[in-house]
Structures are given as C-alpha cells and as structure tokens.
Design an enzyme around this catalytic site. Sequence first.
Site, PDB file in Angstrom:
ATOM      1  N   HIS A   1       0.813  -1.210   0.000  1.00 55.63           N
ATOM      2  CA  HIS A   1       0.000   0.000   0.000  1.00 55.63           C
ATOM      3  C   HIS A   1       0.841   1.252   0.000  1.00 55.63           C
ATOM      4  CE1 HIS A   1      -4.037  -1.689   1.273  1.00 55.63           C
ATOM      5  NE2 HIS A   1      -4.218  -0.936   0.220  1.00 55.63           N
TER       6      HIS A   1
ATOM      7  N   GLU B   1      -1.283 -15.360 -22.542  1.00 55.75           N
ATOM      8  CA  GLU B   1      -0.093 -15.352 -21.691  1.00 55.75           C
ATOM      9  C   GLU B   1       0.410 -16.761 -21.392  1.00 55.75           C
ATOM     10  OE1 GLU B   1      -0.947 -13.462 -17.923  1.00 55.75           O
ATOM     11  OE2 GLU B   1      -2.975 -14.250 -17.875  1.00 55.75           O
TER      12      GLU B   1
ATOM     13  N   CYS C   1      -0.143  -5.870 -22.798  1.00 55.06           N
ATOM     14  CA  CYS C   1      -0.231  -5.230 -21.477  1.00 55.06           C
ATOM     15  C   CYS C   1       0.823  -5.720 -20.486  1.00 55.06           C
ATOM     16  CB  CYS C   1      -1.624  -5.414 -20.892  1.00 55.06           C
ATOM     17  SG  CYS C   1      -2.031  -7.127 -20.570  1.00 55.06           S
TER      18      CYS C   1
ATOM     19  N   ASN D   1       4.372 -10.699 -19.328  1.00 54.54           N
ATOM     20  CA  ASN D   1       5.023 -11.050 -18.055  1.00 54.54           C
ATOM     21  C   ASN D   1       4.977 -12.560 -17.832  1.00 54.54           C
ATOM     22  OD1 ASN D   1       5.105  -8.341 -17.828  1.00 54.54           O
ATOM     23  ND2 ASN D   1       3.534  -8.165 -16.261  1.00 54.54           N
ATOM     24  N   ASP D   2       3.790 -13.122 -18.045  1.00 53.60           N
ATOM     25  CA  ASP D   2       3.678 -14.570 -17.888  1.00 53.60           C
ATOM     26  C   ASP D   2       4.128 -15.310 -19.135  1.00 53.60           C
ATOM     27  OD1 ASP D   2       2.795 -15.257 -15.267  1.00 53.60           O
ATOM     28  OD2 ASP D   2       0.934 -14.196 -15.705  1.00 53.60           O
TER      29      ASP D   2
END
Length: 793
Positions: free
Chosen positions: A400, A642, A713, A665-666
């Site tokens: 956070h 992905e 993305c 990314n994956d």
Amino acid sequence: MSANKDRLALIELLSSIGGEHSEDLRETLDRVAAAIATGMEAEVCSLYLFDPQRERIVLRATVGLDRESVGKVSMRLNEGLVGLVLEKDEPVCVPDAISHPRYKYFPETGEERFHTFLGVPVHDHDGRKKPLGVLVAQTLERRKFNKSEIRLLNTAANQVAQILSHFRLRESLATKEKERLEYRRRMIEANRQLKDYEKVGGKTRHAPPAKIRRPRLPGLSASPGFAQGSAHIVGAFLSSVDRNQKSRDPKAELKRFEDALARSLAELATLRVRMEPLMPEADLKIFDGHRMILEDEEFVGRIRDTIANGYAAESALFRVIEELSTSMLAVADNYLRERATDFRDVGHRLLRHLRQEEKRAPFTKPTIIVAEELTLSQLMLASHDKLTGIALQSGGVTSHAAILARAFEIPTVVGVEHLMESVVEGDQLVLDGNSGVVYVNPGAEIERDYVSLSKRYEAFKRELIEEGNAPTATRDGHRVMMLANIALLADIQMALRYGAEGVGLLRSEFSFLTYEDFPDETQQVALYGKMLEMLGKRPITIRTLDIGADKYPAYMRVPREDNPFLGWRSIRISLEMPGLFKVQLRAILRAAAKHDVRIMFPMISSLEELRRAKELLAESQAELFKEGLEHNPNIEVGIMVEVPSAVWLAPRLAREVDFFSIGTNDLIQYLLAADRNNRKVAHLYEALHPAVISAIAEVVNVARAADKEVCLCGEMASDPLATLLLVGMGLDELSLSPLFIPVVRKVIREVDYQTARLIARETLQMASVQEIKGYLVERYRDLGLINLVEMYR
Ligand code: PEP
Ligand code: MG
C-alpha cells in the site's frame, strides 16, 4: 471421558499451560510438561524436539522420566516410537510400548516401568512444515487412550508450539538487535574513518582502509525519480523498545499513555477523512479497524494494568502487543495473523504519540524518510514540501505504501536490505528510484552526478508531460492507443495525469487483496463504479480475478504447491469457484451498464476454459435480466494471451472473443521456462528473446486476420527500447504502467510508421537476444532516441 468432563479437562489444561510462561525456556517447558501430565492423568509427559543440525530428536523436557537425561537422550528420525510419530506425522498410541517393534530403550530415562505410549506431533504454527517435535504421554498402567484424550494431547501440543514460537521470536529479536547494533557500530566506525580519510584529501597520505565501502544499498524501484536529502528515520518501531523499563511514577506514565491514546484516536479520524478521496470504502475500513482496537477495553485495560504494575508506558505497550501478536501469529489462521499486523500498526501509532514524534520540528531541508516499513498514516507526512524520497527496508513494490508513494510521485525504493543498520539520522542520502538503489553518504562525486541526472530527468519528464495529451500517433499519423495498467483506485489519478487514454488492464485482484473477505456484489459494483466515475468516458478493461501463485488474499485457504505458477491460479480458481466468480461477473456487467467496460479472462490455456467462462458470463447476464437489474448485455469479451498454448490456439480462440491482450510477463516465463520472480534466472527471463518476439508477432497477425483488436499489457510495453518493434509488428494498443506513458509516447511520435515496420521486419529475422538488442540500440541511436531509452534503463 464424558463430553463435559472432556471440555472441563481441556479448559483446565489450557488455562494452566497459558500461565506457565517464564523467562526461561527450559523451566517453562518443564512446568508445561507437568501441567499436561496432570491434565492427562499420565505419569510421564515429555517433549522431544527435532534438531535439524544433528538430524536427531532430542529429549528437551520431562516429568516422570529421569531429568538428568534431558538434553542427553536423542535418537535418529527412524528410531523409536518418537521417531515413528515424526515419520508418520500423526498421533501414535501403543498400549504396550515395550513389545512394539519400534520401541527403543534408553536405560538413562528409567522408562521401562511405563507401558502405554501416546505421542503426538508438535507442529509449527503454520501447520504446513514438518513437525518441530513430539509430545509424549506415558502411563504405568497398560491402557488405551481414547479419542478425546488424543485430542487433548494434540491441543496441548499446539500450545507447546505457541510457547516455542514465542521464545523463538524473542530469541530472534534479540539476535537481530545484536546484529543491528554491531552492524551499525561498524558503519559508524567506517564512516568516521572515511571522513578522516577525506579530511586529509583522500590523496596520497593514506589509502582508504580496505573495509571501508561507501554503502550502496540495492533495493527495488517502487516509484521512479531521483532524490537527495538527509535521512530522517521514521521508526517508532516497537522493536526499539526496552521491554523491561520500569517507571517510578505509574500515575504520570498512565497520564502519558492516556494522552497518546487520545491523540492516536484523533489522528485516525483525521486520516480517514483525508484518505477518503484516494481509497475505496473497503480500504478505508482499515482506519475503523484500528480505531476499534484503540477503543477496546480489554486491550487498553491490559496496558493500563501493566503500567500500574510499574512498567514504563512504552514497555507496557510493547509487552501487551507482543503477547497478543505472538498468540495470534501462532495459529494457522490467516485472518488472525492479519489482525496481529493491525495490532502492531496500532502499537506503532501509540508509540509515536508516546514519544511525541509528531511534535518534532518540520523538515527544514530536503529529507528522505528511512523506515523499516511505513504505514499509510506515516505516509501522510508525504504532503510535506521538503520530503524528497522514501527508502524502506521491507515492503514490496505492490505494498500500500508503495502504491501511494507512486500516486504522490515520491521517488521510492523498497526492500532495501540492511537499510536500518546502515543509515543514521542525518546521513546524506542519494536515492535512485529508477534503478532502485540508495547511497549512504556517497561523497561529493556521486552526489554531483545525481544532481545532474535528477535535473535532466525532471526536465525531461516536464517536457514529455507538456507535450500534451493529444492522441499518440507516429509522425505520419499511425495511431497507437496509450492505455494504463492499474491496480487500485489511487492509480487512476496518476494514469490521467500522464495522459492515459483509458485503462487497458485493471488487475482486479489487487483490490480484493485489501478486503477482509471476498467483496460481495454490492461492494464490487461500488468499487468499479468509483473507478469509472474517475475515468469519465474513457474505456476500461476489467480483468477477472488473477489470484494464486504470488497473489493470495489473506482470507483464502492456500494449498501448498510445488509449482504455484503452474498450479491452481487465475481462471482455474475462478472456474472452480463459480459462485464467487459469478459475483464478480455480475458486478462487472452491472458496472458496465453506462460505461465503456470490456471484460477479460486471464490465463486462458484452452478453448474449454474460455467457453466455460463465457457460459458463466451468459448465466450471470440471464440472472441480471431476470432480476431486472441494469447491466450491459453486449459486453465485449477478451482474453489474456499469456500461456504458450493460447498462442498456438490463437486462430481458434480468435473466433470466440472480441479482443486479445498479450500478457508478456507470464508469456515470457512460460515460453522460456524462467520464473518471473526468481533472481537467479533473471538473466534468462528476456522480453527481447526471438521466441517471445515471434510469439507476439503470431498473435498480432492472427488477431488482424480475424479483424479482432489486440493489445499488449505486459511490462514489455513500458520498455521504450521495445516500443518501435511492437508498433511495427502492428500493435496499436499498448497498456502500461502510467509513469512510462510519456516516454513511450515520445518514441512513437518521433518516427514514421514505415520505420517501425522495417525495424519489426528486420528484428523478426534475428536469432539471438544479443543480436536483437544490439540492432535496436543502433537503430535508436540513428534515430536520435537512445537518450530517451537510457533515461529509463
Ligand atoms: C502479464 O502476465 O503480462 C500480465 C499483464 O499479467 P500479470 O502481470 O498481472 O500476471
Ligand atoms: Mg499474467
């Protein structure tokens, strides 16, 4: 035992164990053994613990056996009945132990008199690891222990595990404190010597002592930008409190505590109001939760009592928090563990007020906050003009605090090992939020370099932002949509500031991680609604839950898996939990009633998965229709590409979706068999690998042939060195971290589409990463774009 007697025995046993703590582990365990023996009506109770170094199980406490044998009697894992308990990892009950084939006789214990053996494993509190040891009850009389007695001993074993973890925690805190002091002593000494060395010109008179290193502390970049300033340690951290500090005037201590309590409550109320526009309602509940702890009579009463018993307010606070969080951490329940964090957070707040830290003079010079961890409330200091950066020892990029730091655009580095030992108040720091490095007292040369780097970066950023938010297109007018990847509400403000034309990827699971349980439909509709309101007419693609692997909400039971990234994650979880999945589908459909919302399924690896997800979507639509609830019946549906199988299946998948979004990314990790989170194989995880590039080209070509939209993305979209290649391959939607939108946009605006096409064509012919990278660097240099790339790499 009857049920009632059973319960009574349990309560008595547990409460007697609960009061058995002393400062000494051995003494505590002996007392506990005695309490268990009484509760179990057994002549012997012993605790054996596994010593991993010696790979032996050692007798650590006993009543009934010869106490001289404690620490001396030990056995291998495959020996004795005790070994059998560990091996089987379940209770072993043997009415006539001596005649059992696994019985091993230790004459020094004098145990030959005891016939019946009951042993249960003692598990570490997370319940998943191998047992820590074995708790044994033995009786003179030959008898069978019944089920409730076995349960009773099991429960006692849990208590013993708690006690062990309590002592381990204390021990590790003490060791850490020792290490910290030693490290700090060495750093101070090194800095002193370094200053001496600099005083004499740093030239010929003395070479710097070999052990002096100017500390360069690597971490993770959580928010980009450069900062310079003097270190301000924010750390009213409980670990710095002396737990044994007494006071002479309990009345005055109590007054100090009451004042701190009142100030903490007032502060929470103010914070909640200030954070309201930035956080969804569910996140704001954290402030209510903390207020409730401060108003809890039991909690506050225990602190008051401890102060009345002569402890200083800080020590009393420490003791109560320590006690509570140890027992909460000791249970295998994620909810309670999360509550332990809340108690500690509240403890830090009270401590800060006890020490009157808020009354410290405001920063008068550029300051970098240095802390072990930073709570949201501490981050409110961020509104201060002179705060230039944040360095945190713990915390991930998605914590956070990191997310808010990005929203406030404060350069931030997290996960900096040894930070707290290396920095003292007032040290001069240089923080590089782009590369994720902190320099401690780096000396004039590095400081000068960073001043100029920082100036260049800021001017560059200003210039890029000032270039305006006109639609992104190449020089000859080929349009590329610049969309943002976002996780939480706070990210939207930044996305808009950096010129995002919409959201190409909402990682919906991040908001879910902040709830206390799966948010219900109303909560989700409200959350998406708030986001859509902030986005106005801009489009958003909401990805359904992508939990699993490294992202599990605390409230979810997590199966232990050897290969979590190849395991139960993402759409696989959603399809197995259709009830929960449909709650999300319904909420998205409802939120889409009046906004431009697309829905996207992650990690699709087969047609069956896509079809099942679409079936559930259709069911949700039908239900909403029947219930007369407003929704979008024609929502566009897409998938993340992905997983390599989705690349191979792309032509068939394309017939059943409206769009693709390539998740590099994956995709990279699955194509190249290189874990995206494993530093050891980071050099193998390469976006500019020829196999990755041709997979992307394949998906784009399939989408174009089928007249379907295609976006990329993954993080690759934020790498300006890859931009021309991606655009040239025909990607006309990129979704990326907002901070990188200006630089990627700039690269696109500087070239003709034909140039990008040529770059893509040539790159696709190449066979190695080195060749591809070398070629791209050369081309960017020719085009005068290499400085843009270097600024971010
Ligand atoms: C991806 O895998 O590229 C992606 C965008 O999804 P995530 O990073 O959330 O797994
Ligand atoms: Mg992914």
